[in-house]
Design a protein around this motif. Structure first.
Motif, mmCIF file in Angstrom:
data_model
loop_
_atom_site.group_PDB
_atom_site.id
_atom_site.type_symbol
_atom_site.label_atom_id
_atom_site.label_comp_id
_atom_site.label_asym_id
_atom_site.label_seq_id
_atom_site.Cartn_x
_atom_site.Cartn_y
_atom_site.Cartn_z
ATOM 1 N N ASP A 157 -67.456 -59.345 85.965
ATOM 2 C CA ASP A 157 -68.687 -59.000 85.249
ATOM 3 C C ASP A 157 -68.472 -58.927 83.737
ATOM 4 N N PRO A 158 -67.395 -58.266 83.251
ATOM 5 C CA PRO A 158 -67.177 -58.259 81.809
ATOM 6 C C PRO A 158 -67.088 -59.655 81.214
ATOM 7 N N VAL A 202 -77.020 -56.068 74.419
ATOM 8 C CA VAL A 202 -75.622 -56.188 73.995
ATOM 9 C C VAL A 202 -74.909 -54.843 74.083
ATOM 10 N N ILE A 214 -68.340 -53.474 79.549
ATOM 11 C CA ILE A 214 -67.003 -54.024 79.285
ATOM 12 C C ILE A 214 -66.010 -52.875 79.094
ATOM 13 N N THR A 244 -79.442 -55.436 90.263
ATOM 14 C CA THR A 244 -79.207 -55.171 88.854
ATOM 15 C C THR A 244 -78.309 -56.203 88.196
ATOM 16 N N MET A 245 -77.129 -56.404 88.792
ATOM 17 C CA MET A 245 -76.167 -57.316 88.161
ATOM 18 C C MET A 245 -76.699 -58.748 88.092
ATOM 19 N N ILE A 271 -79.123 -58.820 85.187
ATOM 20 C CA ILE A 271 -78.555 -58.839 83.840
ATOM 21 C C ILE A 271 -77.880 -60.182 83.567
ATOM 22 N N TYR A 298 -73.877 -48.049 82.909
ATOM 23 C CA TYR A 298 -75.184 -47.924 82.257
ATOM 24 C C TYR A 298 -76.088 -46.913 82.968
ATOM 25 N N MET A 318 -54.728 -63.378 88.850
ATOM 26 C CA MET A 318 -54.060 -62.374 88.022
ATOM 27 C C MET A 318 -54.280 -60.971 88.563
ATOM 28 N N GLN A 319 -54.867 -60.863 89.756
ATOM 29 C CA GLN A 319 -55.178 -59.577 90.382
ATOM 30 C C GLN A 319 -56.091 -58.728 89.514
ATOM 31 N N LEU A 320 -56.991 -59.391 88.799
ATOM 32 C CA LEU A 320 -57.951 -58.666 87.961
ATOM 33 C C LEU A 320 -59.374 -58.974 88.432
ATOM 34 N N PHE A 375 -70.457 -60.729 80.461
ATOM 35 C CA PHE A 375 -70.980 -59.991 79.311
ATOM 36 C C PHE A 375 -70.384 -60.507 78.008
ATOM 37 N N ILE A 376 -69.110 -60.895 78.063
ATOM 38 C CA ILE A 376 -68.490 -61.434 76.847
ATOM 39 C C ILE A 376 -69.169 -62.748 76.467
ATOM 40 N N ALA A 386 -74.036 -54.449 77.612
ATOM 41 C CA ALA A 386 -72.881 -55.283 77.942
ATOM 42 C C ALA A 386 -71.602 -54.633 77.428
ATOM 43 N N THR A 416 -61.782 -57.474 89.523
ATOM 44 C CA THR A 416 -62.926 -56.629 89.172
ATOM 45 C C THR A 416 -63.478 -56.959 87.793
ATOM 46 N N LEU A 417 -62.749 -57.781 87.033
ATOM 47 C CA LEU A 417 -63.180 -58.010 85.651
ATOM 48 C C LEU A 417 -64.131 -59.196 85.501
ATOM 49 N N LEU A 474 -72.265 -63.431 77.007
ATOM 50 C CA LEU A 474 -73.536 -63.016 76.389
ATOM 51 C C LEU A 474 -73.335 -62.652 74.921
ATOM 52 N N ILE A 475 -72.310 -61.812 74.666
ATOM 53 C CA ILE A 475 -72.088 -61.352 73.297
ATOM 54 C C ILE A 475 -71.738 -62.526 72.388
ATOM 55 N N GLY A 526 -54.072 -55.750 86.601
ATOM 56 C CA GLY A 526 -54.626 -55.047 87.747
ATOM 57 C C GLY A 526 -53.552 -54.328 88.539
#
Lengths: 368, 303
Positions: free
Chosen positions: B276-277, A136, A143, B227-228, B231, A281, B269-271, B280-281, A139, B273-274, B283-284, A166
């Motif tokens: 992966d986050p 976590v 983020i 890696t990615m 994870i 990381y 939304m032209q985002l 992760f969200i 992660a 690259t986001l 996951l959290i 963006g």
């Protein structure tokens, strides 16, 4: 001398570390003043300082709290961006403001915002431990830098404007001054000073205070409570130690210090951009290598490892391609050696021998 | 139709995640460790596939060639998995989880950098054009790509075989026993170390297959490619409940679909690259709300 003997061992150790740092600082300053230090070495002095801060602060979580954090570079990222942002915005809004007000503010705000992120991460991992906690924090670190990689900021007519999209902020006037530009990050950050000696002195002063703070923290009541959590969580809980509180304190303090290191980093480099290699990381693991090589839980070890691993790669340019490979072998090797009963018994025997050598010397002195 | 397209791409990606998640979930269930290097074994599998396809089987029928390279990837990954387990993890069986995790990170780093030094820092490309033969055309707008079909079929077949293996063979029973209580299993005469090695071998063989699938879907691979997915697949394993094989499948598929929809929404939304986050969200959130996952067992702590 007699006072030295009556001191508690932890106090003596603390004095020893801080004195050693001062002496090293003095030597480097003399070398700079007499121009004997090569340019290349001079450029490594401030990185040495922020690496020490990063290593010492990660050691708080990994060595003292006993939980693995893989998102330390994320807090550094927060500090780097917020610190750079503060000093650039103040530079645009109040051009006459003295540097001696701007920089302390940048450090303070950078550290505090990193601490807030630390608190958020701390709340997220309240119920977790071990592997889940590590993943976590990883992660969270990812983020954080990803968010900074899409943040745009500008100062327009005395107003600060943000955009978390963006794309750049819409409807900026032509006189607007761009501060942060998404993936390109922030550039043109003022250095702490144009003189290498002064820059190092400021960085060293900050590092010194951080190390002093951390050593005091470890040996305080709070620090002992944190260590009791590391050694046996259930026992600590059963004697009434509020482990949630102490875990949060440690993580927030560690994040705050990483933020300070980040501010130092951004002002030293002048240009920062949110990228995987710098704040992801990969960087977190590099910091972890400092801590593991120095010995988890040992502040002095972290400092020495941070200094060595900053300087050595520059000296051993030939090995630069193999640097990461060597880091990997170090991580595996240290863990295998530490957990191998045969080797660790040899190491212990060696340590005892060294200790007894010193003791005999002391006794001989007393006899005289 | 773009909705269905996104869905099928998501399921294809999810099948790959599910296969990788299986490796995590089995190792975690039996050896109680997070094998951080699993993602990099996938990368090795992909690289082996690519090298074999380009250098050894280029003259053959593409499907036979692909099967040979798949076999090579599986064999090499299995060996690699067993060697890693013997050298790095076995001496740490009784060490703290912190030490094991740091070693695993070291192994992951080691594999990445060996690959970087031998394979080069650039991603290499390869074309899997023959997969087009497996395309399923539903109507004018919607075609299910060959790689998607292959991914889903492979995943389902492997999942069924693995469940049968765990349920009905002696080795599978031993695995279940070790994951339940490894001390008691040892007393019953089960070779615990051998069982753990077998688990690593199976997990790594699956990683080899996943490496092949990765190359089939993305047509490019580099030293950091593992890696990615690694994870994310761990996220999938946690999502489904770690230690549970159907959980890994459900978690993988859900995560793949979530990721693909997030990707198409964020791209608008032209985002972009986001992406992966977002994973992760997920996951959290899973760990915050239900740490044992969708199908996992709640383990009570004993003093």
């Amino acid at each position: 001398m007699s006072k030295l003997k009556t001191m508690r061992q932890s106090t003596r150790k603390k004095c020893f570390i801080l004195l050693g740092m001062l002496i090293a600082f003095g030597i480097f300053e003399i070398l700079i003043a007499t121009n004997t230090l090569s340019n290349q070495m001079q450029n490594l002095l401030v990185p040495m300082c922020y690496n020490i801060i990063l290593a010492v602060s990660l050691n708080l979580v990994v060595g003292i709290l006993g939980e693995l954090s893989l998102g330390h570079a994320g807090f550094m990222c927060v500090g780097a961006f917020v610190g750079a942002f503060v000093s650039k915005v103040l530079g645009v809004l109040y051009p006459d403001l003295s540097k001696w007000i701007v920089f302390p503010l940048a450090f303070l705000i950078g550290g505090l915002v990193a601490a807030i992120f630390g608190l958020l991460v701390g709340f997220t991992i309240l119920r977790l431990k071990g592997d889940y906690l590590a993943i976590v924090t990883l992660a969270a670190g990812e983020i954080i830098w990803n968010i900074f990689s899409v943040t745009y900021a500008a100062v327009d007519n005395g107003k600060i404007r943000f955009s978390l999209g963006g794309t750049n902020i819409k409807g900026l006037s032509p006189s607007a001054k761009q501060i942060a530009t998404g993936a390109q990050g922030i550039s043109g950050i003022d250095p702490l000073s144009s003189n290498a000696g002064v820059r190092f002195a400021i960085a060293f002063a900050i590092t010194f205070v951080v190390v002093w703070l951390v050593l005091n923290f470890i040996h305080s009541r709070t620090g002992r409570a944190v260590q009791s959590y590391r050694d046996n969580r259930i026992a600590a809980e059963s004697i009434g130690i509020n482990i949630t509180k102490y875990r949060l304190i440690t993580i927030v303090l560690s994040a705050f210090l990483a933020g300070i290191a980040g501010v130092l980093y951004s002002h030293e480099l002048g240009v920062i951009s949110a990228k995987q290699e710098v704040f992801g990381y990969v960087m977190s693991i590099n910091i972890l290598v400092f801590v593991v090589l120095g010995g988890m839980g040992s502040t002095l070890g972290s400092i020495i490892a941070a200094v060595l691993l900053t300087v050595l790669p520059e000296w051993l340019r030939v090995l630069n391609d193999y640097r990461m490979l060597i880091y990997a072998v170090v991580l595996i090797g240290v863990m295998l050696i530490n957990n191998n009963p045969t080797i660790s018994s040899y190491v212990d025997a060696f340590k005892n021998k060294v200790k007894s050598l010193f003791k005999r010397k002391n006794k001989a002195k007393e006899a005289q | 139709m773009s909705f269905l397209n996104t869905l099928f791409n998501g399921i294809s990606l999810g099948s790959m995640y599910a296969l990788i998640a299986l490796g995590y979930t089995m190792v975690y269930g039996i050896a109680k460790m997070l094998n951080f290097a699993h993602g990099d074994v996938i990368m090795v599998g992909g690289i082996v596939t690519l090298e074999v396809m380009q250098n050894f089987v280029s003259g053959m029928n593409p499907i036979v060639g692909a099967l040979i390279s798949l076999l090579a990837a599986v064999i090499i990954c299995t060996l690699l998995g067993v060697v890693i387990e013997k050298i790095a993890y076995k001496p740490l069986r009784s060490a703290s989880s912190l030490a094991v995790l740091i070693t695993a990170i070291g192994v992951s780093y080691f594999l990445q950098n060996v690959a970087l030094l031998t394979f080069g820092s650039k991603k290499k490309m390869i074309s899997f054009a023959f997969l087009d033969k497996f395309d399923i055309k539903i109507n004018e707008q919607l075609t299910i790509q060959g790689s998607t079909v292959i991914n889903i079929v492979t995943m389902v077949v492997i999942m069924i075989l693995l469940m049968l293996f765990i349920k009905f063979t002696k080795a599978g029973t031993a695995m279940r026993a070790v994951s339940e209580d490894n001390g008691a299993a040892q007393l019953m005469g089960i070779n615990v170390n051998g069982t753990i090695s077998l688990t690593f071998a199976i997990g790594s063989a699956l990683a080899g297959v996943a490496g092949f699938m990765f190359l089939g879907s993305y047509a490019a691979i580099g030293a950091y490619s593992g890696t990615m997915p690694g994870i994310k697949a761990f996220t999938a394993a946690v999502f489904g409940g770690i230690g549970s094989i159907p959980g890994a499948m459900i978690g993988g598929l859900l995560l793949g679909v979530i990721e693909n929809f997030a990707k198409s929404i964020l791209a608008n939304m032209q985002l972009g690259t986001l992406v992966d986050p977002i994973v992760f969200i997920v996951l959290i959130l899973v760990l915050l709300i239900k740490p044992s996952g969708l199908l996992g067992k709640q383990v009570r702590e004993k003093v």
